[in-house]
Scaffold this active site. Structure first.
Site, PDB file in Angstrom:
ATOM      1  N   GLU A 250       0.816  -1.213   0.000  1.00 34.05           N
ATOM      2  CA  GLU A 250       0.000   0.000   0.000  1.00 34.05           C
ATOM      3  C   GLU A 250       0.852   1.266   0.000  1.00 34.05           C
ATOM      4  O   GLU A 250       0.540   2.239  -0.695  1.00 34.05           O
ATOM      5  CB  GLU A 250      -0.948   0.006   1.208  1.00 34.05           C
ATOM      6  CG  GLU A 250      -2.023  -1.062   1.185  1.00 34.05           C
ATOM      7  CD  GLU A 250      -3.109  -0.804   0.151  1.00 34.05           C
ATOM      8  OE1 GLU A 250      -3.077   0.263  -0.506  1.00 34.05           O
ATOM      9  OE2 GLU A 250      -3.999  -1.665   0.005  1.00 34.05           O
ATOM     10  N   ARG A 254       0.628   3.813  -3.279  1.00 31.24           N
ATOM     11  CA  ARG A 254       0.018   5.113  -3.002  1.00 31.24           C
ATOM     12  C   ARG A 254       1.064   6.216  -2.823  1.00 31.24           C
ATOM     13  O   ARG A 254       0.978   7.268  -3.455  1.00 31.24           O
ATOM     14  CB  ARG A 254      -0.874   5.038  -1.764  1.00 31.24           C
ATOM     15  CG  ARG A 254      -1.988   4.012  -1.888  1.00 31.24           C
ATOM     16  CD  ARG A 254      -3.099   4.250  -0.887  1.00 31.24           C
ATOM     17  NE  ARG A 254      -3.869   3.041  -0.638  1.00 31.24           N
ATOM     18  CZ  ARG A 254      -5.080   3.016  -0.089  1.00 31.24           C
ATOM     19  NH1 ARG A 254      -5.655   4.141   0.268  1.00 31.24           N
ATOM     20  NH2 ARG A 254      -5.709   1.871   0.125  1.00 31.24           N
ATOM     21  N   ASP A 383      -4.725  -9.876  -8.355  1.00 33.56           N
ATOM     22  CA  ASP A 383      -5.024  -8.966  -9.470  1.00 33.56           C
ATOM     23  C   ASP A 383      -3.843  -8.220 -10.092  1.00 33.56           C
ATOM     24  O   ASP A 383      -3.489  -8.436 -11.253  1.00 33.56           O
ATOM     25  CB  ASP A 383      -6.106  -7.975  -9.053  1.00 33.56           C
ATOM     26  CG  ASP A 383      -5.857  -7.318  -7.690  1.00 33.56           C
ATOM     27  OD1 ASP A 383      -4.770  -7.500  -7.119  1.00 33.56           O
ATOM     28  OD2 ASP A 383      -6.764  -6.610  -7.200  1.00 33.56           O
ATOM     29  N   GLU A 517     -12.461   0.124 -10.193  1.00 34.76           N
ATOM     30  CA  GLU A 517     -12.088  -0.857 -11.226  1.00 34.76           C
ATOM     31  C   GLU A 517     -13.045  -0.905 -12.419  1.00 34.76           C
ATOM     32  O   GLU A 517     -12.608  -1.090 -13.567  1.00 34.76           O
ATOM     33  CB  GLU A 517     -11.960  -2.250 -10.600  1.00 34.76           C
ATOM     34  CG  GLU A 517     -10.778  -2.414  -9.660  1.00 34.76           C
ATOM     35  CD  GLU A 517     -11.021  -1.813  -8.286  1.00 34.76           C
ATOM     36  OE1 GLU A 517     -10.024  -1.532  -7.579  1.00 34.76           O
ATOM     37  OE2 GLU A 517     -12.197  -1.607  -7.916  1.00 34.76           O
ATOM     38  N   THR A 603      -1.081   0.633 -10.359  1.00 34.28           N
ATOM     39  CA  THR A 603      -2.367   0.068  -9.956  1.00 34.28           C
ATOM     40  C   THR A 603      -3.178   1.011  -9.077  1.00 34.28           C
ATOM     41  O   THR A 603      -4.332   0.725  -8.773  1.00 34.28           O
ATOM     42  CB  THR A 603      -2.160  -1.291  -9.250  1.00 34.28           C
ATOM     43  OG1 THR A 603      -3.381  -2.034  -9.277  1.00 34.28           O
ATOM     44  CG2 THR A 603      -1.683  -1.092  -7.820  1.00 34.28           C
TER      45      THR A 603
END
Length: 620
Positions: A250, A254, A383, A517, A603
């Protein structure tokens, strides 16, 4: 695979600038004015000469009649070969010309502050290239000549309805940002109903997740006052010297991704410096027997561990497999190949392992280097691993052949083993658990439509059309998951069993947390097909967000999308600003705004520039 060939952009600290140092700054400024005048004349000619589009497509680049005849008939191999060479040369001239126009257009769109920064950076670089500097700046980072990639900002859409819708999405971003700034400034996220800050243990005691996540969205939407305020906060307050445990995944997507993107869009050195600083603090996560990183890391002690629930202490595919894009850019901006070596080693470990049915299980033990539980998902836990295989190839200017092969091989295994059709014809991607299928598809899995569309053009053999069909079918299924709810926003997961299709049947799967998404797939499908239904579907989502998620303090997620009235969860996720609103804005923007042949999105929707094979190692 050796790292060196994948690092054409590694900085050589002592490399001199390609710009002659004999020119003084005043002379450079005069040359810049002359060049700007020349570009202005070119742009004027293109836009104001009558029927200029036909000049580009027909007059300047049309083959001669003889060439056309030889190409059509193919009478003699020598003649057809010659004609082919002529056509290739003409095609290259056309592409080079179009590229020059794009660069000129982008230069003319720069705001005064960016031009001023370019001049200051050039001045600083000239000074640093002098004797005794060793090609490094005051932060011991290599001197990098900043060149803003094409398409960082865009033009207003010509169509009035599209322009109005895009303006609405920008207003939504302002509402979300203003609520955060008023009630939660400096906190990681906002509670828009109770109007206070919210922090997740994913970031330890690092602060400002929404600020860093939103930086590039603010820039792309040309909200420059807000961007400058965010940049000032980063300069003064963003601190990674914390004694706290963070999620490596994360924090990377980010914070590192957000800082890298902000640097490439704006050229502000503070973002490069902070990105490299944080990247270095994440490196101890790789100190395992296999080099597969830990999921959690204490930034002060450097001690790592995995989630206690993850299959006997395993690392998670989507976490250790979603570092590649950011770490390759960190190597480029820091001059340190160690970042790239760490992520390339992950591939070495994976390539040594047998894959059940060609699939990658979600769990891998970092000590033994063996798979954990055989659970395969293209949604949560798996994913973005597949996404980054494809995007690593694209970001390398299609030179990363290993990443390409791994992506297309895994996509074939996914299609064979996980993709199914419902009785009414909806295509979905199931989950695989020890050889048995669970007929469930997560909201997270809906990104796959966009991924498959993005990779379709490079598909092996004649599979491009087939992959575009798959992408369109997945987009339709995910749209149905929205359309079949009371609030017209999709659940966290939906099922295809027990007589239901594309509907959540369990209470703990009915929530919506402002996820991006489905919108992401609409954007990719719009860019590649220009089918107007994708913009209409995106606008349906905008209307639902406004009606059910907007509150006075910002935007809130929902506890149950099948309820007749909204029950807010009181969290405005940072990715709502980073991803959902950015994808919506780009859906209603022209294709030359962050064009896919120049940018790759991480992503978390942070755009990173493609590294051109022919780039010198001090340019981007």
């Amino acid at each position: 695979m050796p790292v060196a060939p994948l690092l054409p952009f590694t900085v050589t600290p002592n490399r001199k600038s390609a710009i002659p140092t004999s020119f003084r700054l005043t002379e450079k400024f005069i040359l810049l004015l002359v060049f700007s005048a020349f570009i202005t004349l070119c742009i004027g000619a293109i836009f104001f000469l009558p029927d200029s589009s036909k000049l580009l497509s027909g007059g300047f680049f049309r083959s001669s009649p003889a060439v056309e005849t030889n190409t059509r008939t193919g009478l003699e191999s020598s003649n057809s070969g010659s004609a082919g060479n002529v056509e290739r040369v003409l095609d290259k001239i056309k592409k080079d010309h179009e590229q020059a126009l794009l660069e000129a257009k982008d230069t003319l769109q720069k705001r005064p502050e960016d031009i001023k920064n370019d001049i200051l950076n050039e001045k600083k670089k000239v000074g640093n290239d002098g004797p005794g500097q060793g090609g490094k700046d005051v932060n011991n980072l290599p001197i990098v000549e900043y060149r803003r990639p094409i398409g960082a900002t865009g033009q207003e859409p010509v169509d009035p309805e599209t322009r109005e819708r895009r303006a609405k999405i920008k207003e939504m971003m302002k509402h979300a940002w203003d609520g955060y700034r008023r009630y939660a400034w400096g906190s990681n996220e906002l509670r828009p109903v109770s109007k206070q800050g919210h922090s997740s243990n994913l970031f330890g005691s690092i602060k400002g997740a929404t600020i860093v996540d939103a930086l590039d969205t603010l820039y792309v939407m040309e909200m420059f006052e807000e961007f400058d305020a965010a940049a000032e906060w980063v300069e003064k307050n963003l601190d990674f010297n914390v004694n706290a445990e963070v999620s490596v995944f994360e924090v990377n997507i980010r914070f590192v991704g957000g800082l890298l993107s902000a640097y490439y869009l704006s050229g502000k050195e503070v973002f490069r410096r902070k990105a490299v600083e944080l990247g270095e603090k994440l490196l101890p996560a790789f100190k395992t027997p296999t080099g597969i990183p830990w999921a959690l890391l204490n930034l002060k002690s450097g001690i790592g561990r995995n989630w206690p629930w993850a299959s006997g202490g395993s690392s998670i595919l989507a976490e250790y497999g979603t570092l590649h894009l950011e770490f390759m850019h960190l190597s480029r901006l820091s001059g340190k190949p160690e970042f790239a070596q760490k992520v390339m080693n992950i591939r070495k470990v994976l390539n040594r392992l047998d894959k059940p049915q060609g699939l990658y299980p979600n769990y891998l033990n970092p000590n033994s280097g063996q798979w954990g539980q055989h659970h395969v998902s293209v949604g949560g836990l798996g994913d973005s691993f597949y996404e980054y295989l494809l995007k690593a190839w694209l970001m390398s200017d299609k030179s990363d052949e290993e990443g390409k092969k791994m992506y297309y091989d895994s996509l074939q295994a996914i299609e064979t083993n996980l993709m199914r059709k419902s009785s009414s014809g909806l295509t979905y991607i199931a989950e695989w658990k020890g050889g048995l299928l669970e007929h469930k598809m997560g909201h997270l899995t809906c990104f796959a439509g966009g991924m498959i569309a993005l990779g379709a053009d490079g598909a092996p053999g004649d599979k491009t059309g087939h992959q575009m069909e798959l992408a369109a079918e997945i987009a339709r299924t995910c749209h149905e998951s929205y359309a079949r709810t009371a609030l017209k926003l999709g659940p966290e997961a939906f099922r295809f069993d027990g007589g239901v299709e594309a509907i959540a049947t369990r209470q703990n799967e009915k929530y919506f947390i402002l996820r991006p998404e489905v919108i992401e797939t609409y954007l990719y499908m719009w860019r590649f097909t220009h089918d107007p239904k994708y913009r209409e579907w995106g606008w349906e989502a905008v209307q639902a967000l406004e009606k059910h998620c907007r509150v006075e303090g910002g935007y809130s997620g929902l506890r149950d999308v099948y309820a007749s009235s909204p029950n807010h969860d009181d969290v405005q996720q940072s990715f709502y600003l980073a991803e959902t609103l950015k994808y919506l804005y780009l859906l209603f923007s022209d294709d030359d705004h962050l064009p896919f042949d120049h940018w790759v999105f991480n992503t978390e929707a942070h755009p990173l520039p493609v590294i051109r094979k022919d780039q010198t190692d001090h340019q981007i």
